[in-house]
Design an enzyme around this catalytic site. Structure first.
Site, PDB file in Angstrom:
ATOM      1  N   ASP A 170       0.808  -1.230   0.000  1.00  0.00           N
ATOM      2  CA  ASP A 170       0.000   0.000   0.000  1.00  0.00           C
ATOM      3  C   ASP A 170       0.836   1.271   0.000  1.00  0.00           C
ATOM      4  O   ASP A 170       0.360   2.337   0.387  1.00  0.00           O
ATOM      5  CB  ASP A 170      -0.952   0.007   1.215  1.00  0.00           C
ATOM      6  CG  ASP A 170      -1.897  -1.181   1.185  1.00  0.00           C
ATOM      7  OD1 ASP A 170      -2.266  -1.663   2.261  1.00  0.00           O
ATOM      8  OD2 ASP A 170      -2.212  -1.664   0.076  1.00  0.00           O
TER       9      ASP A 170
HETATM   10  N1  LIG Z   1       2.980  -6.307  -3.339  1.00  0.00           N
HETATM   11  C1  LIG Z   1       1.742  -5.861  -3.043  1.00  0.00           C
HETATM   12  N2  LIG Z   1       0.711  -6.725  -2.982  1.00  0.00           N
HETATM   13  C2  LIG Z   1      -0.539  -6.277  -2.677  1.00  0.00           C
HETATM   14  C3  LIG Z   1      -0.755  -4.910  -2.391  1.00  0.00           C
HETATM   15  C4  LIG Z   1       0.367  -4.009  -2.483  1.00  0.00           C
HETATM   16  O1  LIG Z   1       0.239  -2.783  -2.293  1.00  0.00           O
HETATM   17  N3  LIG Z   1       1.589  -4.532  -2.811  1.00  0.00           N
HETATM   18  N4  LIG Z   1      -2.020  -4.492  -1.987  1.00  0.00           N
HETATM   19  C5  LIG Z   1      -2.878  -5.570  -1.460  1.00  0.00           C
HETATM   20  C6  LIG Z   1      -4.316  -5.259  -1.089  1.00  0.00           C
HETATM   21  N5  LIG Z   1      -4.435  -5.087   0.360  1.00  0.00           N
HETATM   22  C7  LIG Z   1      -4.926  -3.885   0.748  1.00  0.00           C
HETATM   23  O2  LIG Z   1      -5.397  -3.118  -0.097  1.00  0.00           O
HETATM   24  C8  LIG Z   1      -4.064  -6.097   1.287  1.00  0.00           C
HETATM   25  C9  LIG Z   1      -4.299  -7.420   0.960  1.00  0.00           C
HETATM   26  C10 LIG Z   1      -3.909  -8.434   1.838  1.00  0.00           C
HETATM   27  C11 LIG Z   1      -3.311  -8.154   3.047  1.00  0.00           C
HETATM   28  C12 LIG Z   1      -2.874  -9.267   3.902  1.00  0.00           C
HETATM   29  O3  LIG Z   1      -2.477  -9.079   5.046  1.00  0.00           O
HETATM   30  N6  LIG Z   1      -2.948 -10.498   3.330  1.00  0.00           N
HETATM   31  C13 LIG Z   1      -2.430 -11.733   4.017  1.00  0.00           C
HETATM   32  C14 LIG Z   1      -3.373 -12.921   3.799  1.00  0.00           C
HETATM   33  C15 LIG Z   1      -4.804 -12.543   4.101  1.00  0.00           C
HETATM   34  C16 LIG Z   1      -5.718 -13.743   3.769  1.00  0.00           C
HETATM   35  O4  LIG Z   1      -5.190 -14.885   3.656  1.00  0.00           O
HETATM   36  O5  LIG Z   1      -6.913 -13.505   3.607  1.00  0.00           O
HETATM   37  C17 LIG Z   1      -1.122 -12.138   3.347  1.00  0.00           C
HETATM   38  O6  LIG Z   1      -1.005 -11.935   2.091  1.00  0.00           O
HETATM   39  O7  LIG Z   1      -0.294 -12.706   4.055  1.00  0.00           O
HETATM   40  C18 LIG Z   1      -3.083  -6.809   3.371  1.00  0.00           C
HETATM   41  C19 LIG Z   1      -3.470  -5.787   2.502  1.00  0.00           C
HETATM   42  C20 LIG Z   1      -2.916  -6.706  -2.452  1.00  0.00           C
HETATM   43  N7  LIG Z   1      -1.572  -7.161  -2.650  1.00  0.00           N
END
Ligand SMILES: Nc1nc2c(c(=O)[nH]1)N[C@@H](CN(C=O)c1ccc(C(=O)N[C@@H](CCC(=O)O)C(=O)O)cc1)CN2
Length: 288
Positions: free
Chosen positions: A233
């Protein structure tokens, strides 16, 4: 100029600011029979700042001329100005892959707008870490690929995503995709990735922004469309909007009100990106 005229082209240029850039670029186009119909420019500072230029031009037979324009511009103009540039035919839609998890509102909004011809995109593929939306996506005639993701399987899942998409899309849009993409994926996918974050960044980055907003007692909630970078983000912001909320709204009501903002902000950001209106300047963007 309409996005359907095959003779309309766009050129975006960025380089260190210096006298004569517009003269150099416009005379290049003039000498090749192009008629400039729109021009926008901005500089971050005349002394060593960055200069940005977006030109829309009309050139009969553009599709046949583009390879020569690119080759000669690179040799005669870009080399001299040490400029980055991109030529595109306005009538060619951007090939887009949409990533989604379970929230359907941004995904269905983009599919609906694309079907109505409101977005200059062709949705080639939907990828999801959940199977829930397969039937709805198929009803739009768009391919749907379910690629489950867990912390342990993320590298393999990203390899599958890359194998499915590489060299076949121009843009990836994360339509409430709730998995963090690795830096390796972002490097290897080789095209821009746009994310919609459900808060008015930089407030409430990361997971659960509506719960954070409720707890903080904010009077405005918002959404932010930004380019995804390895830092979650933190990528260059393309578009944002907000809506007033009352102290009586629950986190669930905030999420419902916020969904409308997410949809419009993402649609605007995708449109402007595909119209070459968004130029990245370090951690920020210039939007013409
Ligand atoms: N490299 C990036 N990837 C993603 C971004 C980004 O800016 N850079 N934005 C996210 C979207 N997002 C908020 O808008 C967000 C999505 C997911 C998470 C998170 O903590 N995900 C966990 C797993 C959650 C689950 O299993 O449901 C994780 O990936 O470990 C935080 C913010 C999309 N991707």
């Amino acid at each position: 100029m309409t996005g359907t005229d095959p003779d309309v082209g766009r050129l975006v240029v960025s380089c260190t600011d210096q006298p004569g850039i517009v003269a150099c670029v416009s005379s290049f186009l003039y000498r090749r029979g192009a008629n400039i119909v729109q021009s926008d420019q901005d500089s971050t500072g005349p002394a060593g700042g960055r200069f940005f230029l977006r030109i829309v031009f009309h050139l009969p037979g553009l599709d046949k001329e583009l390879p020569r324009l690119e080759r000669e511009f690179r040799q005669e103009v870009a080399a001299r100005l040490d400029a980055d540039f991109r030529f595109r035919a306005a009538s060619v839609p951007t090939r887009v892959a949409l990533f989604v998890s379970r929230y359907d509102h941004c995904l269905l909004d983009l599919l609906w707008r694309a079907r109505r011809g409101e977005l200059p995109i062709e949705v080639c593929q939907v990828v999801s870490n959940h199977p829930d939306l397969a039937d709805e996506v198929s009803s739009f005639g768009v391919a749907f690929e379910h690629i489950p993701v867990t912390r342990a399987t993320k590298p393999e899942a990203e390899r599958r995503q890359l194998g499915l998409l590489r060299d076949s899309v121009d843009l990836v849009v994360l339509a409430r995709y709730m998995q963090i993409l690795s830096g390796d994926f972002l490097d290897r996918i080789g095209v821009p990735v746009i994310n919609i974050h459900h808060s008015f960044l930089p407030a409430f980055a990361g997971a659960g922004p509506y719960e954070q907003a409720k707890e903080r007692g904010v009077k405005l909630i918002g959404a932010t469309a930004h380019y995804a970078t390895e830092e979650l983000d933190e990528g260059p912001i393309i578009e944002q909007d907000v809506v007033r909320v009352s102290h009586r709204a629950s986190a669930r009501e905030l999420a419902r009100r916020g969904a409308d903002i997410e949809r419009t902000v993402l649609a605007r950001a995708v449109t402007w990106h595909c119209e070459d209106r968004v130029l990245v300047n370090g951690r920020t963007t210039i939007v013409f």
